[in-house]
Enzyme design. Structure first.
Site, PDB file in Angstrom:
ATOM      1  N   ASP A  64       0.815  -1.218   0.000  1.00 45.80           N
ATOM      2  CA  ASP A  64       0.000   0.000   0.000  1.00 45.80           C
ATOM      3  C   ASP A  64       0.850   1.270   0.000  1.00 45.80           C
ATOM      4  OD1 ASP A  64      -2.674  -0.393  -0.364  1.00 45.80           O
ATOM      5  OD2 ASP A  64      -3.273   0.088   1.678  1.00 45.80           O
ATOM      6  N   ASP A 109      -9.831  -6.731  12.027  1.00 48.05           N
ATOM      7  CA  ASP A 109      -9.721  -8.139  12.353  1.00 48.05           C
ATOM      8  C   ASP A 109     -10.870  -8.629  13.230  1.00 48.05           C
ATOM      9  OD1 ASP A 109      -8.858  -6.613  14.538  1.00 48.05           O
ATOM     10  OD2 ASP A 109      -6.768  -7.010  14.087  1.00 48.05           O
TER      11      ASP A 109
END
Length: 769
Positions: free
Chosen positions: A167, A330
């Site tokens: 990224d 998550d």
């Protein structure tokens, strides 16, 4: 069976509540509580599973509930005395929050699940696996080690694929209006593409940095096809047995979406480093991964922790991929899949080794993200209102989320004694006898129960210390989320930092201020004992409480008084035979310890009489993975001779990125090394020794922390980030691109490479504990 267990648990609670609310005399309560304390202390010596465990938890719960009943019915100041009532009700709320969290945590860990190993049979069919390594601004050196370790996992080569999800080199960053940022992003992409080609893995980036890590992972899903997905943070290098120890669980349960493993760290956090507890005390995360995750697993509530996990692609695609509503993608992803009827599993075997924040400022930044993300889940995706979850799952998620409200209660406990010591306010209406009968026994039972449940993974008062050092800053982070739940954004945690000089953390100021305020409270107690002798009992009790807070804050001073740290990687002891090639000679040797930057090698006393620091040698060792070579170049950094032999402190002299495969094999291949190291720290020192140890640490760190106030900083002292494993400046990072290492990043040029100047490493953090 699980429903029957739940019903029996609630029945026991109802009976205990009934007994706890019966009117008894002060003497009867005290004697009964002392008997319970003695019984718990005896039962601690026996097996802590099954019926005996239930008895201990029930007895402890009875004393706690008796305290709650007394505290609620007899000690809150009258509402018409606002000066007393307002601070009094704040303290009461903080206590009730702690009691509530005690109960939900006891429910969570009532019967921790220890899963049997399900390793893959040699002749079993291996499903296809995609290994994702999301990255943002980490150095190529760090990524090379993680990629190499992932590439060398013991699994058929044609059945798994490794992806570097970058990224930091997206089109959005390359097209940035900031010319320097654009040049850096373009060079990063080119450098990492070459690195991936050299190491035999796939490089993948995307157009825009949308939804941070969750969006990056979803881009990986869109460009891969494996039946299962492994997520590894950029600093989380796996052992070779990772897939063989995890994939087997999916074959036994077609509705299993997750196998989570522990996050093991090879460097100390700021508390462990500055208090020097790294090698002798259980690490902070071991409480979560050693007990809590196994308790969650019992209720099918073990959740994804951002890394060191295997997930089923089918489940992720059914739910639309990784969730990006909160900044803790998550836990939010796991919550959604649990609600859809998918199952999870926790395997308590450390098979990845990662990095923790080294400085206190980075540590607080990481924890701020965790607590904000979990509170976002509560406000935007409340598990109590989530359809599809079982009652135990709702309780378990609530326990994990509400834990992060601890800054409010911890600050209330820290400052409440001062209301009486400074202003004479009566915020806790109780006589000395009542305090001894109820509060003292309640505190003792709490300490005993904590030791009973966490003895090998958390020593007495260490949880209180960790919460105290975070509360000062996390309180503001929580308020920010409450005011604007969608405002927090994902921030990468800096890792691999080093500090050349000992110093007070830039966030340390408030801790010194609070310590001096508490010291003033101690003076106020002495004044009250002299001026108001009729209230000496209350003054001593409240003063003792304030003194305990001073010990906590004194230990906190030791945490923010940061010791210098010249190593960016901690050494870990290993036992591995090797050979040293020095000129035309081959000398038998033994590798004594390693880090990602170097190794200490033991050779016979007279084998290398003429060797000096700065010389080049080659180390040959038996690799665990089938590699084309087993020879790694080293630079000798130190030579220590004694009667038993010679010790060479060496640094890896990596000349080609493919040599990082040897570094990864040497450092990360064998998970048994992590298990042995972890077991060496998991010692139950008991309640008495634990309390004494904490007091000694607190007193010493108070003096050390205060001494930093009088230290004159060295000239031109500044924090520097070095890339080296020895106590000396690091060599220039390896030039992966093959370009001229003297080139610099410019606003107009298209060539940019790593410099010989200090490098800041920043990697994606683990999302929970």
């Amino acid at each position: 069976m699980r429903l029957l267990t739940l019903l029996l648990w609630f029945l026991m609670v109802a009976i205990i509540i009934f007994l706890a609310t019966q009117p008894v005399s002060l003497t009867t309560h005290f004697v009964t509580s002392m008997i319970v304390i003695i019984i718990i202390a005896i039962l601690k010596m026996f097996d802590r599973r099954g019926a005996l465990r239930a008895v201990v938890l029930a007895l402890g719960t009875a004393v706690v509930l008796r305290y709650v009943y007394w505290r609620t019915s007899s000690t809150i100041p009258p509402i018409d005395e606002l000066a007393n009532f307002i601070p009094g009700i704040i303290l009461y709320a903080a206590e009730m929050y702690s009691v509530f969290m005690l109960f939900v945590s006891l429910f969570t860990i009532a019967d921790p699940l220890n899963r049997p190993r399900r390793t893959l049979a040699p002749d079993s069919i291996r499903p296809t696996v995609d290994i994702f390594i999301p990255s943002y601004n980490e150095s190529p050196e760090l990524l090379a080690t993680t990629i190499s370790a992932a590439r060398q996992i013991d699994y058929p080569e044609d059945r798994f694929t490794v992806y570097l999800l970058d990224d930091g080199g997206t089109d959005q960053r390359i097209d940035s209006p900031n010319p320097q940022l654009a040049a850096q992003a373009a060079e990063r992409r080119r450098t990492l593409q070459q690195l991936c080609r050299d190491l035999g893995v796939n490089y993948l980036t995307r157009a825009q940095n949308v939804h941070a890590k969750a969006g990056n992972l979803n881009n990986g899903l869109a460009h891969s096809t494996g039946e299962f997905v492994v997520v590894l943070d950029a600093d989380h290098a796996p052992s070779r047995d990772f897939l063989n120890e995890t994939i087997g669980y999916f074959a036994a349960d077609p509705r299993l979406f997750l196998v989570q493993t522990p996050h093991f760290f090879i460097n100390p956090d700021p508390l462990e480093h500055n208090l020097e507890t790294w090698n002798r005390m259980p690490s902070e995360n071991e409480m979560f991964y050693g007990v809590i995750q196994k308790g969650l697993d019992k209720w099918n509530a073990s959740f994804f922790c951002g890394s060191a996990a295997v997930l089923r692609r089918e489940a992720l695609e059914e739910s639309g991929g990784f969730s990006g509503l909160s900044i803790t993608e998550d836990a939010e992803t796991a919550l959604g899949l649990h609600a859809r009827g998918w199952n999870s599993a926790y395997v308590d075997r450390p098979m990845i080794a990662g990095l923790q924040p080294e400085t206190f400022a980075s540590f607080i930044g990481q924890r701020s993200r965790w607590c904000q993300g979990m509170l976002q889940i509560l406000m935007l995706n409340n598990p109590l209102l989530k359809r599809g979850l079982s009652i135990p799952q709702r309780i378990c998620y609530l326990s994990s989320i509400l834990y992060w409200l601890f800054p409010f209660s911890r600050l209330a406990f820290l400052f409440s004694p001062l209301a009486y010591l400074f202003f004479g306010l009566s915020i806790f209406d109780a006589s000395g006898a009542e305090f001894a009968a109820y509060t003292t026994t309640y505190i003792v039972v709490n300490i005993l129960m904590q030791n009973y449940n966490w003895s090998r993974v958390r020593w007495p008062f260490i949880s209180e210390l960790y919460e105290t050092i975070q509360s000062i800053y996390l309180g503001r982070a929580l308020i920010a989320v409450i005011l604007k739940p969608r405002a927090p954004s994902f921030k990468v945690t800096t890792k691999g930092e080093t500090t050349r000089f000992s110093r007070i953390s830039e966030l340390g100021g408030p801790f010194y201020v609070i310590f001096f305020i508490l010291t003033a409270g101690l003076v106020a107690m002495v004044w009250r004992l002299i001026a108001v002798p009729s209230d000496s009992g209350v003054s001593l009790v409240v003063g003792g409480w304030n003194l305990f807070n001073m010990l906590l804050m004194g230990a906190a001073l030791g945490v923010v008084a940061e010791r210098r740290q010249l190593r960016s990687s901690q050494r870990v002891s290993i036992e591995r035979p090797a050979e040293i090639i020095y000129g035309d000679r081959v000398i038998p040797a033994r590798i004594d310890d390693v880090s990602v930057n170097g190794a200490r090698i033991l050779v016979p006393a007279n084998a290398l009489r003429s060797i000096r620091a700065g010389e080049q040698i080659t180390m040959r060792f038996q690799t665990m993975a089938p590699l084309p070579t087993n020879e790694l170049p080293l630079t000798v950094r130190s030579v220590v001779r004694d009667d038993g032999g010679m010790s060479l402190g060496s640094e890896f002299a990596v000349e080609d990125p493919r040599q990082y495969k040897l570094v990864a094999d040497l450092v990360f291949a064998n998970s048994d090394e992590w298990i042995r190291f972890q077991a060496s720290r998991r010692k139950n020192i008991g309640v008495v020794r634990g309390v004494i140890a904490f007091v000694r640490v607190a007193l010493f760190q108070t003096v050390r922390g205060l001494s930093y106030l009088f230290r004159k900083p060295p000239k031109n002292a500044r924090r520097q980030n070095l890339d080296g494993g020895s106590d000396m400046p690091a060599p220039p990072p390896h030039n992966f691109s093959g370009a001229d290492p003297s080139a610099v990043v410019s606003g107009t040029g298209s060539t940019a490479v790593l410099q010989g100047a200090p490098v800041t490493r920043s990697v994606n953090p683990t999302p929970y504990r």
